[in-house]
Design an enzyme around this catalytic site. Sequence first.
Site, PDB file in Angstrom:
ATOM      1  N   ARG A   1       2.657  -2.017  -4.384  1.00 12.21           N
ATOM      2  CA  ARG A   1       1.495  -2.417  -3.604  1.00 12.21           C
ATOM      3  C   ARG A   1       0.824  -3.573  -4.338  1.00 12.21           C
ATOM      4  O   ARG A   1       0.494  -3.457  -5.522  1.00 12.21           O
ATOM      5  CB  ARG A   1       0.515  -1.251  -3.491  1.00 12.21           C
ATOM      6  CG  ARG A   1      -0.747  -1.663  -2.800  1.00 12.21           C
ATOM      7  CD  ARG A   1      -1.789  -0.569  -2.835  1.00 12.21           C
ATOM      8  NE  ARG A   1      -2.946  -0.983  -2.070  1.00 12.21           N
ATOM      9  CZ  ARG A   1      -4.195  -0.731  -2.430  1.00 12.21           C
ATOM     10  NH1 ARG A   1      -4.454  -0.050  -3.524  1.00 12.21           N
ATOM     11  NH2 ARG A   1      -5.188  -1.145  -1.690  1.00 12.21           N
TER      12      ARG A   1
ATOM     13  N   HIS B   1      -6.468  -3.152   3.268  1.00 17.39           N
ATOM     14  CA  HIS B   1      -5.939  -1.922   3.886  1.00 17.39           C
ATOM     15  C   HIS B   1      -4.861  -2.246   4.924  1.00 17.39           C
ATOM     16  O   HIS B   1      -4.605  -1.442   5.829  1.00 17.39           O
ATOM     17  CB  HIS B   1      -7.039  -1.121   4.628  1.00 17.39           C
ATOM     18  CG  HIS B   1      -8.061  -0.477   3.754  1.00 17.39           C
ATOM     19  ND1 HIS B   1      -9.370  -0.339   4.153  1.00 17.39           N
ATOM     20  CD2 HIS B   1      -7.979   0.070   2.520  1.00 17.39           C
ATOM     21  CE1 HIS B   1     -10.054   0.269   3.194  1.00 17.39           C
ATOM     22  NE2 HIS B   1      -9.228   0.521   2.193  1.00 17.39           N
TER      23      HIS B   1
ATOM     24  N   ARG C   1     -19.891   0.700  -1.387  1.00 17.28           N
ATOM     25  CA  ARG C   1     -20.094  -0.712  -1.029  1.00 17.28           C
ATOM     26  C   ARG C   1     -21.021  -0.834   0.174  1.00 17.28           C
ATOM     27  O   ARG C   1     -20.949  -0.029   1.106  1.00 17.28           O
ATOM     28  CB  ARG C   1     -18.756  -1.377  -0.680  1.00 17.28           C
ATOM     29  CG  ARG C   1     -17.772  -1.415  -1.812  1.00 17.28           C
ATOM     30  CD  ARG C   1     -16.573  -2.293  -1.458  1.00 17.28           C
ATOM     31  NE  ARG C   1     -15.463  -2.023  -2.349  1.00 17.28           N
ATOM     32  CZ  ARG C   1     -14.268  -1.553  -1.966  1.00 17.28           C
ATOM     33  NH1 ARG C   1     -14.027  -1.333  -0.689  1.00 17.28           N
ATOM     34  NH2 ARG C   1     -13.329  -1.335  -2.851  1.00 17.28           N
TER      35      ARG C   1
ATOM     36  N   GLU D   1       0.232   5.198   3.361  1.00 19.33           N
ATOM     37  CA  GLU D   1       0.496   3.857   2.837  1.00 19.33           C
ATOM     38  C   GLU D   1       1.776   3.815   2.000  1.00 19.33           C
ATOM     39  O   GLU D   1       2.515   2.839   2.034  1.00 19.33           O
ATOM     40  CB  GLU D   1      -0.718   3.377   2.024  1.00 19.33           C
ATOM     41  CG  GLU D   1      -1.903   3.088   2.943  1.00 19.33           C
ATOM     42  CD  GLU D   1      -3.197   2.810   2.199  1.00 19.33           C
ATOM     43  OE1 GLU D   1      -3.932   3.787   1.912  1.00 19.33           O
ATOM     44  OE2 GLU D   1      -3.480   1.651   1.905  1.00 19.33           O
TER      45      GLU D   1
ATOM     46  N   ASN E   1       1.748   1.998  -7.173  1.00 22.10           N
ATOM     47  CA  ASN E   1       0.437   1.434  -6.855  1.00 22.10           C
ATOM     48  C   ASN E   1      -0.338   1.351  -8.169  1.00 22.10           C
ATOM     49  O   ASN E   1      -0.925   2.333  -8.622  1.00 22.10           O
ATOM     50  CB  ASN E   1      -0.269   2.345  -5.839  1.00 22.10           C
ATOM     51  CG  ASN E   1      -1.608   1.799  -5.422  1.00 22.10           C
ATOM     52  OD1 ASN E   1      -2.115   0.846  -6.008  1.00 22.10           O
ATOM     53  ND2 ASN E   1      -2.200   2.424  -4.413  1.00 22.10           N
TER      54      ASN E   1
END
Length: 406
Positions: A77, A166, A227, A370, A12
């Site tokens: 990823r 996601h 965010r 993940e 990743n």
Amino acid sequence: MSDRATRVLVLNSGSSSVKYQLLDMRDSSRLASGLVEHIGEPDGAADHDAALKTVADELKRDGLGLDSEELAAIGHRVVHGGLTFTEPTLIDDTVLAEIESLVPLAPLHNPANLTGIRTARSLRPDLPQVAVFDTAFHTTMPESAARYAIDVETADAHRIRRYGFHGTSHAYVSRKSAELLGREPSEVNIIVLHLGNGASASAVAGGRCVDTSMGLTPLEGLVMGTRSGDIDPAVVFHLGRVAGMSLDEVDELLNKKSGLTGLCGANDMREILRRRDEGDGAARLAFEIYIHRLKKYIGAYIAVLGRVDALVFTAGVGENAAPVREAAVAGLEGLGLAVDAERNAVRSGLPRVISPDGARVTVAVVPTDEELEIAQQTYRLIDEDRKNSKNSKNSKTGTTGATGAA
Ligand code: AMP
């Protein structure tokens, strides 16, 4: 690669870090994992090339070197797959060029992902490398959910639509949730709440995503660590015209200085809960705004799905913050949602039901993974590839394999 190779390295590569895990797919066990941080900073690796070489050195030190015959593939990823990539994809030059063409949609993430892929390919050119896209799971969204209500020509010219992110987590958690219910994914409707530093909700009908809260970028939707999530777009014009802020400044404000951080100065839910319990008004309000938005999405996705079998919490906040789960569901008894206080208080790394027995909708906590999902998708792809090439060899030599017989 040996035919018996069963290990997958998951990479990743982020903008300033590279995370890795090495898994053995025979039993999904983790053989190694690590993180190289601060890329490009004085105290870190010079660049992604150097970072990946550090990963290779660390693996070698553990006797698990990249040159191992047991390594079957590397799974990467990749954040943005646009509309092009709906599935895990074996990487070749054409695929690399396609990922490159999506850079304008993910200017921070895709370049880092690409560098990771290029370096990994240079280290092991013979090894299959697979790209697993964060957006792929959401490509099943109907146009009614994926399109913004703006001028179609402008939207199409600039590939403006809702992609969602996601996806690897939503795919993994929704499938695991069906398992927890003892049903097939195709039989159940599930709302997944991925609440980490970034946060997103998705509505999954029969194993397919039909709506998700993130949009063109990960900025849309829920209140997150830094965010804003949903906001009237006119706030941007207002900040430009009235506050004299540049687009870059507004970008920074909404992505880095908003959400929980903007509301109370902290993005860690543990700190917010502690401060709230000590009577801190800003932390209390930040928590209430976070929960209010979450509730709105739960209600919206119940309406989108029509019938819901499970509401599932995952990621750092979702898996660990019982007060968030309790507050998100409080008052929703009329919609068949409730949390059992004792079950909700249990701390565990396992998937678990937290609603009372006999509840109309199962409320659950399902830890996300993940890396495992990327490794599984990668391994499935190359395993099929291996079988196909074996079958085609068999059919050439006259022996009947599955494909040869057909
Ligand atoms: P993630 O992005 O999934 O790694 O989630 C990271 C976030 O999870 C952190 O910023 C924390 O806010 C949150 N978190 C982790 N552990 C806990 C905990 N025990 N209680 C509340 N929040 C937590």
